[in-house]
Scaffold this motif. Structure first.
Motif, PDB file in Angstrom:
ATOM      1  N   UNK A 100       0.815  -1.212   0.000  1.00 13.05           N
ATOM      2  CA  UNK A 100       0.000   0.000   0.000  1.00 13.05           C
ATOM      3  C   UNK A 100       0.852   1.268   0.000  1.00 13.05           C
ATOM      4  N   UNK A 101       2.038   1.196   0.564  1.00 11.69           N
ATOM      5  CA  UNK A 101       2.951   2.341   0.457  1.00 11.69           C
ATOM      6  C   UNK A 101       3.339   2.564  -0.995  1.00 11.69           C
ATOM      7  N   UNK A 102       3.610   1.464  -1.689  1.00 13.23           N
ATOM      8  CA  UNK A 102       3.953   1.555  -3.106  1.00 13.23           C
ATOM      9  C   UNK A 102       2.785   2.098  -3.923  1.00 13.23           C
ATOM     10  N   UNK A 103       1.582   1.600  -3.652  1.00 16.23           N
ATOM     11  CA  UNK A 103       0.414   2.032  -4.417  1.00 16.23           C
ATOM     12  C   UNK A 103       0.091   3.506  -4.176  1.00 16.23           C
ATOM     13  N   UNK A 104       0.257   3.952  -2.932  1.00 15.33           N
ATOM     14  CA  UNK A 104       0.025   5.370  -2.642  1.00 15.33           C
ATOM     15  C   UNK A 104       1.016   6.233  -3.419  1.00 15.33           C
ATOM     16  N   UNK A 105       2.282   5.827  -3.395  1.00 16.87           N
ATOM     17  CA  UNK A 105       3.290   6.584  -4.134  1.00 16.87           C
ATOM     18  C   UNK A 105       3.017   6.609  -5.625  1.00 16.87           C
ATOM     19  N   UNK A 106       2.608   5.459  -6.165  1.00 21.26           N
ATOM     20  CA  UNK A 106       2.324   5.369  -7.600  1.00 21.26           C
ATOM     21  C   UNK A 106       1.146   6.258  -7.981  1.00 21.26           C
ATOM     22  N   UNK A 107       0.068   6.187  -7.214  1.00 27.34           N
ATOM     23  CA  UNK A 107      -1.118   6.967  -7.561  1.00 27.34           C
ATOM     24  C   UNK A 107      -0.889   8.469  -7.393  1.00 27.34           C
ATOM     25  N   UNK A 108      -0.095   8.851  -6.400  1.00 22.56           N
ATOM     26  CA  UNK A 108       0.267  10.270  -6.269  1.00 22.56           C
ATOM     27  C   UNK A 108       1.069  10.715  -7.489  1.00 22.56           C
ATOM     28  N   UNK A 109       1.999   9.861  -7.903  1.00 27.46           N
ATOM     29  CA  UNK A 109       2.779  10.168  -9.102  1.00 27.46           C
ATOM     30  C   UNK A 109       1.911  10.275 -10.339  1.00 27.46           C
ATOM     31  N   UNK A 110       0.927   9.371 -10.462  1.00 29.77           N
ATOM     32  CA  UNK A 110       0.002   9.433 -11.599  1.00 29.77           C
ATOM     33  C   UNK A 110      -0.762  10.755 -11.604  1.00 29.77           C
ATOM     34  N   UNK A 111      -1.220  11.168 -10.429  1.00 34.95           N
ATOM     35  CA  UNK A 111      -1.994  12.407 -10.333  1.00 34.95           C
ATOM     36  C   UNK A 111      -1.160  13.612 -10.749  1.00 34.95           C
TER      37      UNK A 111
END
Length: 308
Positions: free
Chosen positions: A94-105
């Protein structure tokens, strides 16, 4: 009802793997050089393919064909490992997914702003750029898409996102080829430029950053189980997923090598962090706008794939 095939799974994989980071691979190759750069890409692609093959067999437990389904990555970890390892894997995932989605945004909002302010970014007007509104719009779109009750229903969006990712990658590749060709015509074959001298510490830091960028470009294992859960049960899901992983990772690796190497040939040591930004190509503006629209659409789909 699961109706997915290796085609839809491949589209999900390409959507999850090929991000806008493909546009920064020219910079990564520039830091590593002609030998180490492509070699690093190939090594990480093989590692990703190997681990994806192992993870595909973890979808069912205890038997990879007839065992009980694990619907999410965490379910697979719980079934095969259990105990405290589940919590550790959960924090990592979930740390990875949060970072990825923030980057996508952030990346999607920058691309949207590049389109809205194309005259500014390409030298015709003064820049007063703000991505706040674009982030709000992107977030609202995600809120709407999150109301779709089943990830299986997003296969068309994923296919569209995969097409968009290939489109802007091809645009970046095409513009790089044109730049290489024009440089050879105008400068007698010299296409490379040399950046300002950097210290050994800065050089070493850039090398590690480039390796990290390439490694991150292949990260999709945390959503592999969710993608596999969209597949129909005949033929066996693990066999279909392995085929989809081979197709998806092979496709992304080819595009990564082309975009990275040709971009490096076009810009040399001064390869930008984003080929489609103002520090990369400036013309033709309409084509860059098309590419940035494709980036935004792709990341809309990629966000949904990553947030399942």
């Amino acid at each position: 009802m699961r109706t997915g095939t290796w085609v839809t799974a491949s589209a999900h994989i390409i959507t999850a793997v090929i991000g806008s980071g493909v546009l920064s691979l020219a910079w990564a190759i520039a830091q590593l050089g002609w030998v180490a750069g492509p070699a690093t890409l190939i090594i990480f692609s093989l590692i990703t393919l190997f681990t994806s093959t192992l993870l595909a067999d973890a979808y069912r437990h205890p038997d990879p064909v007839t065992g009980q389904r694990n619907y999410t990555y965490m379910d697979a970890v719980r079934a095969h490992l259990g105990g405290l390892k589940v919590r550790f894997c959960g924090v990592a995932q979930y740390s990875n997914l949060v970072g990825v989605t923030v980057g996508y945004t952030i990346t999607a909002s920058i691309s949207m702003e590049m389109v809205r302010g194309s005259k500014c970014f390409h030298g015709k007007d003064k820049c007063h750029a703000s991505t706040t509104l674009d982030m709000v719009v992107f977030g609202c779109i995600q809120l709407i898409l999150c109301q779709v009750p089943n990830f299986h229903n997003l296969s068309r969006l994923s296919i569209l996102a995969a097409v968009m990712s290939l489109t802007y990658s091809l645009i970046g590749l095409g513009l790089s080829i044109v730049k290489v060709a024009s440089a050879k015509l105008n400068e007698g074959g010299e296409t490379r430029t040399t950046s300002a001298t950097v210290s050994e510490a800065q050089r070493l830091w850039r090398i590690f950053q480039a390796i990290g960028d390439i490694a991150f470009a292949y990260a999709y294992s945390t959503v592999l189980i969710e993608i596999q859960d969209t597949l129909k049960s005949s033929p066996a899901e693990n066999k279909t997923m392995k085929r989809a992983s081979l197709v998806g990772i092979s496709t992304t690796t080819i595009f990564y090598l082309l975009c990275g190497c040709v971009g490096y040939a076009a810009f040399g040591e001064d390869a930008p962090g984003d080929l489609l930004s103002g520090t990369g190509f400036n013309h033709p503006v309409w084509l860059l706008n098309v590419a940035n629209v494709c980036v935004a659409i792709h990341l809309i789909g990629a966000y949904q794939v990553s947030s399942v």
